[in-house]
Write a protein that holds these residues in place. Structure first.
Motif, PDB file in Angstrom:
ATOM      1  N   PHE A 157     101.534  52.837  77.426  1.00  0.00           N
ATOM      2  CA  PHE A 157     100.815  53.859  76.678  1.00  0.00           C
ATOM      3  C   PHE A 157      99.373  53.985  77.163  1.00  0.00           C
ATOM      4  N   HIS A 158      99.178  53.847  78.481  1.00  0.00           N
ATOM      5  CA  HIS A 158      97.839  54.009  79.026  1.00  0.00           C
ATOM      6  C   HIS A 158      97.957  54.326  80.507  1.00  0.00           C
ATOM      7  N   PRO A 159      97.041  55.154  81.036  1.00  0.00           N
ATOM      8  CA  PRO A 159      97.103  55.482  82.464  1.00  0.00           C
ATOM      9  C   PRO A 159      97.050  54.268  83.388  1.00  0.00           C
ATOM     10  N   SER A 160      96.463  53.177  82.935  1.00  0.00           N
ATOM     11  CA  SER A 160      96.356  51.980  83.780  1.00  0.00           C
ATOM     12  C   SER A 160      97.665  51.215  83.898  1.00  0.00           C
ATOM     13  N   ASN A 161      98.653  51.571  83.088  1.00  0.00           N
ATOM     14  CA  ASN A 161      99.937  50.851  83.096  1.00  0.00           C
ATOM     15  C   ASN A 161     100.822  51.425  84.198  1.00  0.00           C
ATOM     16  N   SER A 176     101.014  48.533  70.690  1.00  0.00           N
ATOM     17  CA  SER A 176     100.430  49.870  70.618  1.00  0.00           C
ATOM     18  C   SER A 176     100.909  50.654  69.406  1.00  0.00           C
ATOM     19  N   LEU A 177     102.188  50.510  69.056  1.00  0.00           N
ATOM     20  CA  LEU A 177     102.746  51.305  67.962  1.00  0.00           C
ATOM     21  C   LEU A 177     102.564  50.636  66.610  1.00  0.00           C
ATOM     22  N   ASP A 178     102.520  49.297  66.604  1.00  0.00           N
ATOM     23  CA  ASP A 178     102.222  48.566  65.374  1.00  0.00           C
ATOM     24  C   ASP A 178     103.056  49.065  64.193  1.00  0.00           C
ATOM     25  N   ASN A 179     104.320  49.272  64.444  1.00  0.00           N
ATOM     26  CA  ASN A 179     105.177  49.782  63.374  1.00  0.00           C
ATOM     27  C   ASN A 179     106.584  49.237  63.579  1.00  0.00           C
ATOM     28  N   ASN A 180     106.974  48.342  62.730  1.00  0.00           N
ATOM     29  CA  ASN A 180     108.283  47.711  62.877  1.00  0.00           C
ATOM     30  C   ASN A 180     109.426  48.580  62.378  1.00  0.00           C
ATOM     31  N   ALA A 209     108.096  59.558  70.611  1.00  0.00           N
ATOM     32  CA  ALA A 209     108.372  60.045  71.956  1.00  0.00           C
ATOM     33  C   ALA A 209     107.284  59.450  72.833  1.00  0.00           C
ATOM     34  N   SER A 210     107.398  59.573  74.127  1.00  0.00           N
ATOM     35  CA  SER A 210     106.390  58.951  74.978  1.00  0.00           C
ATOM     36  C   SER A 210     106.251  59.699  76.288  1.00  0.00           C
ATOM     37  N   VAL A 211     105.107  59.426  76.937  1.00  0.00           N
ATOM     38  CA  VAL A 211     104.733  60.137  78.153  1.00  0.00           C
ATOM     39  C   VAL A 211     104.437  59.140  79.263  1.00  0.00           C
ATOM     40  N   ALA A 212     104.903  59.470  80.446  1.00  0.00           N
ATOM     41  CA  ALA A 212     104.464  58.788  81.664  1.00  0.00           C
ATOM     42  C   ALA A 212     103.685  59.784  82.496  1.00  0.00           C
TER      43      ALA A 212
END
Length: 763
Positions: free
Chosen positions: A313-317, A342-346, A470-473
């Motif tokens: 969840f970061h450009p550096s990853n 990052s999401l901190d949600n179980n 959802a997520s972004v690369a």
């Protein structure tokens, strides 16, 4: 691929690198014949130093007071800026100020309120003498490149990706109050920043794009803070091998390193760029002096850069696509571990392993857009890859947003748009939405590959609090097109057989001449400002009292907290002109209970201001006052009550001032942090009258605790380096806070309660 130097370096004749060792003077003499080169003199030979010196008004290069040449804002920042400036006495724009409309241009949410903001902006451009760029004409930074940048100049923008270094312009992205200061003919005050050389050598491989180079650099420097709040100065023999769109595409992503600004050597390619855009006088040659000293160096061999993918969840990853495809499950395991933080949600199970189909990784969506992806060359190369191919009729989709109407027109003329549409891609107008969650939001559990600027949690538009994820690369346009050609299966552009046509670009100035309002230097005071019903002035804010009581209402232990998590983008953009409405979204993605807790504390402060009994509004204060009064004499009626949050490293990402102002609107008086991720977030806190406390160590307090600070006003005035604080509900447990360096003006702003009060009190 990318090497970081442990020490400072001398750059000799623009090409030879000499490390700062005992042998440096001898090596410099051998190269130049110069004896006894002085490091301080060599520091002054950087391009950055020369530009900063030319814009500094303090007479002291250690502590800068900068005046910028031009300002630029977009439609989810300019309303708040102009409201603040108007309340502080604005009469006209003293320098060129451009208002673009590229964030709320869809007008899809909230009734009329987006277009009301635009009409507000147009009326202000007329009244105060500014430039107004209507919706769909250009994204903010493309317009600045085409029409504003000049070699050796400085531009301040209220968007974090304000970066025009490749065009010879030092640009800074800041929170809105810093633009207000410039509008009121004040200065941007910072210590002289360190300067880091970025030495580019070699040539890029076929299929590698500017985003690949940028991600490789970000990966190398973000986590170690190598360039944090410093200026990145691009030099080296590799620059001449990069087209202007490549240089610009790398430069805009320097924001993700957390640097302060950037500047590049200029050459014939830059000169040609200005000539194409009918502004030849904007060009001049920029290069370091014969011997220039840098506080560090990022050495980049362009020939070794391969197509990259930056996972959530970061450009550096970032990984090479080749590495990712060869180690799918190991890397996906690592992404899922990071997601837990990052999401901190179980409540939401996050996995990408279901995207693996027959040993290949499938993505649901591709997007090429905005100030990073929507360039002419990016889209032309993508069109060449997709010529005579199609993206399929399944889940995968591809959308492309040219960064400006002039780019769009040329893509139509040269046939690139036809190739893309024939492949199944859809073409949109200039819009920043995919960068912040207001366009092309994927389906739940969707995975999007984007040539945009960021891939923070939920930035693509999903809402974890409503059970969505959802997520972004991040990827380069070329590898996105290669993936599209394989109908959604992740593919490196190096694995595609293609001939890149590299057509020439022709700029049609009529597009802007016929549509953009330019009132620079021609204010019309009689024009009435158009205020829609959602445009609301800032509420009144109290001055700092002698003593304060803070209730901790949120504690965030994540390694970094982004401005997106402090105040979300996307769904909130329609409310950026309404401080009270926007504040309801504060920390909604990270700590949904925050707003309610902060409002409870605010009731007590409102009671204090109104001369009412504070303990009636907040009964738990009875015990807090009792504990404080057992140790100190205080006047409860003159002791502010507010809330604070703790975060390890808050403020990475967007420059949006609302990350701080929303807390202040809800009664926030301070932040406590181990460190601040960016200078701009700390500045936003200060400009909204909030105390930017620092604390390093095991926390002496927890969520829900009360902190009492005796003599805080005197501590700010007297420049105390350390400030005693007490956990009132824990037997007045003592600990020490720090404020860090503050300018005299910043101290006055905090004491006055906010920048608006500061200016009112100086009239």
């Amino acid at each position: 691929m990318v090497k970081l130097y442990d020490k400072g370096v001398y750059l000799v004749n623009g090409r030879d690198i000499i490390e700062d060792t005992n042998d440096a003077a001898a090596a410099i003499y051998q190269k130049t014949g110069l004896k006894d080169v002085d490091k301080d003199t060599a520091k002054k030979a950087t391009m950055a130093y020369e530009i900063l010196k030319n814009h500094n008004t303090s007479g002291n290069m250690e502590n800068l007071k900068l005046k910028f040449d031009k300002l630029i804002s977009h439609d989810i920042t300019y309303v708040g800026i102009l409201l603040t400036a108007r309340a502080s006495g604005l009469e006209k724009f003293p320098i060129p100020y451009v208002l673009t409309n590229c964030h709320n241009s869809l007008c899809a949410v909230g009734g009329t309120i987006n277009e009301d903001d635009h009409m507000f902006g147009l009326s202000c451009a007329k009244k105060y003498g500014g430039v107004y760029v209507p919706a769909h004409q250009a994204v903010i930074h493309q317009y600045a490149r085409e029409m504003m940048a000049e070699c050796g100049s400085m531009i301040l923008g209220s968007d974090s990706h304000t970066r025009y270094g490749a065009l010879g312009t030092m640009a800074v992205g800041e929170g809105g109050p810093e633009l207000v200061k410039q509008l009121l003919e004040r200065t941007y005050d910072i210590p002289m920043p360190k300067v880091i050389a970025v030495y580019l050598t070699g040539s890029v491989r076929k299929g590698v794009g500017p985003q690949d180079i940028a991600l490789a650099i970000i990966k190398a420097v973000f986590k170690n803070g190598y360039v944090n709040n410093k200026v990145m100065e691009f030099v080296g023999d590799g620059i001449k091998n990069l087209s202007m769109d490549y240089r610009i595409g790398i430069d805009v992503m320097t924001t993700e390193t957390t640097c302060l600004s950037s500047i590049w050597e200029t050459d014939e390619a830059v000169k040609e760029y200005y000539e194409i855009h009918n502004r030849p006088s904007a060009y001049k040659k920029l290069q370091p002096g014969q011997v220039a000293y840098y506080d560090g160096m990022v050495y980049v061999d362009l020939s070794e850069i391969k197509p990259m993918i930056s996972m959530p969840f970061h450009p550096s990853n970032a990984y090479t696509i080749e590495e990712f495809n060869a180690n799918l499950y190991d890397i996906l395991d690592e992404v899922e571990k990071n997601a837990l933080i990052s999401l901190d949600n179980n409540k939401i199970k996050y996995t990408l392993k279901d995207k693996v189909r027959n040993g290949k990784f499938f993505v649901d969506q591709g997007t090429i857009a905005g100030c990073a992806g929507g360039s002419f060359e990016n889209i032309c190369d993508a069109a060449d890859i997709l010529e005579n191919k199609y993206i399929g009729s399944g889940e995968f989709s591809l959308s492309i947003y040219p960064a400006s109407q002039p780019i769009f027109m040329e893509l139509v003329k040269n046939g690139a748009i036809g190739k893309l549409i024939a492949s199944g891609a859809t073409i949109r107008t200039a819009f920043c939405g995919p960068c912040f969650g207001a366009g092309d939001t994927p389906a739940n559990n969707g995975f999007s590959i984007r040539h945009t600027t960021r891939n923070f949690p939920n930035r693509e538009g999903s809402k974890i609090t409503q059970g969505q994820i959802a997520s972004v690369a991040l990827m380069d346009a070329r590898s996105i097109a290669a993936t599209a050609a394989n109908q959604g299966y992740l593919t490196s552009a190096e694995d595609i057989d293609v001939n890149f046509g590299k057509p020439s670009y022709f700029f049609d100035s009529r597009i802007y001449e016929n549509r953009v309002y330019d009132g620079t230097g021609k204010p019309e005071p009689e024009v009435e400002i158009k205020m829609g019903p959602n445009i609301v002035d800032w509420p009144k804010m109290s001055e700092l009292t002698d003593d304060i009581i803070l209730k901790v209402v949120s504690v965030i232990h994540d390694p970094v907290t982004t401005t997106d998590e402090l105040i979300p983008s996307g769904e909130t953009s329609s409310y950026r002109s309404n401080p009270l409405g926007l504040a309801e979204f504060t920390l909604s993605r990270k700590d949904p209970a925050y707003v309610g807790r902060a409002k409870e504390v605010q009731k007590a402060e409102k009671a204090r201001i109104n001369g009412e009994e504070m303990t009636d509004a907040l009964p738990e204060l009875k015990d807090i006052y009792k504990a404080i009064e057992a140790k100190f004499d205080i006047d409860k009626t003159k002791t502010q009550i507010g809330s604070t949050i703790y975060a390890v490293k808050p403020g990475d990402g967007s420059a949006r001032e609302q990350a701080a102002s929303c807390q202040k609107v809800l009664g926030g008086l301070a932040n406590i942090a181990k460190e601040y991720a960016t200078k701009r977030y700390r500045s936003n806190l200060i400009n909204w009258g909030m105390l930017p406390f620092l604390y390093d160590g095991e926390l002496p307090f927890e969520n829900g605790d009360y902190i009492f600070i005796k003599g805080i006003k005197d501590a700010v005035l007297n420049k105390n380096s350390e400030i005693k604080a007490y956990v009132a509900n824990k037997d007045m447990k003592e600990f020490t806070l720090r404020l860090g360096d503050l300018t005299d003006d910043e101290r006055e702003i905090i004491i006055n309660g906010c920048l608006i009060n500061y200016y009112k009190n100086r009239k």
